[in-house]
Write a protein that holds these residues in place. Structure first.
Motif, mmCIF file in Angstrom:
data_model
loop_
_atom_site.group_PDB
_atom_site.id
_atom_site.type_symbol
_atom_site.label_atom_id
_atom_site.label_comp_id
_atom_site.label_asym_id
_atom_site.label_seq_id
_atom_site.Cartn_x
_atom_site.Cartn_y
_atom_site.Cartn_z
ATOM 1 N N THR A 58 0.800 -1.222 0.000
ATOM 2 C CA THR A 58 0.000 0.000 0.000
ATOM 3 C C THR A 58 0.834 1.273 0.000
ATOM 4 O O THR A 58 0.289 2.362 -0.147
ATOM 5 C CB THR A 58 -0.939 0.017 1.220
ATOM 6 N N GLY A 59 2.152 1.158 0.226
ATOM 7 C CA GLY A 59 3.090 2.245 0.042
ATOM 8 C C GLY A 59 2.716 3.544 0.715
ATOM 9 O O GLY A 59 1.795 3.577 1.522
ATOM 10 N N PRO A 60 3.399 4.636 0.377
ATOM 11 C CA PRO A 60 4.437 4.765 -0.645
ATOM 12 C C PRO A 60 5.789 4.199 -0.231
ATOM 13 O O PRO A 60 6.748 4.210 -1.008
ATOM 14 C CB PRO A 60 4.539 6.289 -0.814
ATOM 15 N N SER A 61 5.904 3.722 1.004
ATOM 16 C CA SER A 61 7.134 3.132 1.512
ATOM 17 C C SER A 61 6.759 2.333 2.755
ATOM 18 O O SER A 61 5.586 2.232 3.123
ATOM 19 C CB SER A 61 8.137 4.232 1.886
ATOM 20 N N THR A 62 7.765 1.783 3.408
ATOM 21 C CA THR A 62 7.549 1.165 4.719
ATOM 22 C C THR A 62 8.259 1.986 5.799
ATOM 23 O O THR A 62 8.471 1.513 6.917
ATOM 24 C CB THR A 62 8.063 -0.286 4.740
ATOM 25 N N ASP A 63 8.597 3.220 5.473
ATOM 26 C CA ASP A 63 9.375 4.065 6.383
ATOM 27 C C ASP A 63 8.650 4.343 7.694
ATOM 28 O O ASP A 63 9.274 4.539 8.739
ATOM 29 C CB ASP A 63 9.711 5.400 5.714
ATOM 30 N N GLY A 64 7.319 4.383 7.640
ATOM 31 C CA GLY A 64 6.561 4.722 8.839
ATOM 32 C C GLY A 64 6.640 3.679 9.933
ATOM 33 O O GLY A 64 6.401 3.989 11.113
ATOM 34 N N LEU A 65 6.972 2.438 9.562
ATOM 35 C CA LEU A 65 7.015 1.374 10.560
ATOM 36 C C LEU A 65 8.043 1.680 11.641
ATOM 37 O O LEU A 65 7.880 1.275 12.804
ATOM 38 C CB LEU A 65 7.323 0.035 9.884
ATOM 39 N N GLY A 66 9.085 2.432 11.275
ATOM 40 C CA GLY A 66 10.128 2.760 12.243
ATOM 41 C C GLY A 66 9.624 3.547 13.439
ATOM 42 O O GLY A 66 10.198 3.458 14.538
ATOM 43 N N VAL A 67 8.564 4.307 13.252
ATOM 44 C CA VAL A 67 7.993 5.047 14.380
ATOM 45 C C VAL A 67 7.486 4.072 15.442
ATOM 46 O O VAL A 67 7.691 4.266 16.653
ATOM 47 C CB VAL A 67 6.847 5.963 13.904
ATOM 48 N N PHE A 68 6.871 2.997 14.998
ATOM 49 C CA PHE A 68 6.252 2.053 15.924
ATOM 50 C C PHE A 68 7.262 1.056 16.486
ATOM 51 O O PHE A 68 7.159 0.665 17.657
ATOM 52 C CB PHE A 68 5.090 1.354 15.227
#
Length: 227
Positions: free
Chosen positions: A205-215
């Motif tokens: 679902t993108g646009p990246s997987t960068d947000g996972l780092g917050v969690f």
């Protein structure tokens, strides 16, 4: 036993389910919290999700700050509980005075919904420990009232104390002062940001997987503080 991360649902929350999914993908157990219930149900951290709490009447987050759960969240945050506010959650944190400044109407007066690049400015918070300093990340932004403002003294203090957590790069989507996308409190356990990391946790679902780092960051923080 995995960490328990609460997700508060206010009337008008839209991204509480998405936040819960991101928490689950990070390896924690999401716990649903209701705005009108002051109990935090033994959670180790709390997320205030995006949406339009109380229809954004008066000001975004201005009514939600008086919810029963927010009094408990404020007390727990003062005692060190990690708290994350995303978009409307960021607005609620500012209205609750858990974070400085305010979010106002986008300067161009248009709603923005697009992938947005940010630079991670502070990796010493409970929600950014898994990033590297000055890392470039891309997550969606979707807001009509995401322009971060504060008086010059407050802005200077945030800069001097390294409390700007995320900064927009490759364009400022809402006119936020000094390109600020997210800030933290002095203790580093409360973070608010306008872009949506919970919408950037899966490649499909993108646009990246960068947000996972917050969690995953908060899980690393909780692991370090409980050893």
């Amino acid at each position: 036993m995995s960490a328990r991360v609460g997700v508060v649902t206010f009337p008008g929350s839209l991204d509480d389910v998405d936040a819960a999914r991101a928490i689950r993908l990070a390896g924690a157990t999401p716990v649903s919290l209701w705005h009108d219930d002051s109990a935090l149900r033994g959670v180790n951290a709390v997320v205030l999700p995006g949406g339009f709490s109380y229809g954004d009447y008066l000001r975004c987050g201005a009514i939600a700050r008086f919810s029963a759960v927010m009094e408990t969240v404020a007390d727990a945050a003062s005692a060190g509980l990690p708290v994350l506010g995303i978009c409307n959650g960021f607005q609620i944190l500012c209205e609750s005075h858990l974070l400085p400044g305010a979010l106002t109407r986008n300067r161009h007066m248009h709603f923005r919904n697009r992938p947005q690049a940010m630079r991670v400015e502070n990796v010493d918070t409970a929600w950014t420990a898994d990033f590297t300093a000055e890392q470039r990340v891309v997550v969606p932004v979707k807001n009509g009232e995401g322009c971060y403002v504060a008086d010059e003294k407050t802005l200077d203090t945030l800069e001097a104390e390294n409390r700007v957590v995320f900064r927009y790069v490759d364009g400022n989507p809402n006119g936020s002062q000094r390109d600020i996308a997210g800030v933290t409190n002095a203790a580093g356990n409360v973070v608010g940001l306008m872009p949506h990391p919970e919408h950037a946790v899966e490649a499909l679902t993108g646009p990246s997987t960068d947000g996972l780092g917050v969690f995953t960051s908060v899980l690393a923080h909780l692991g370090a503080t409980t050893r």
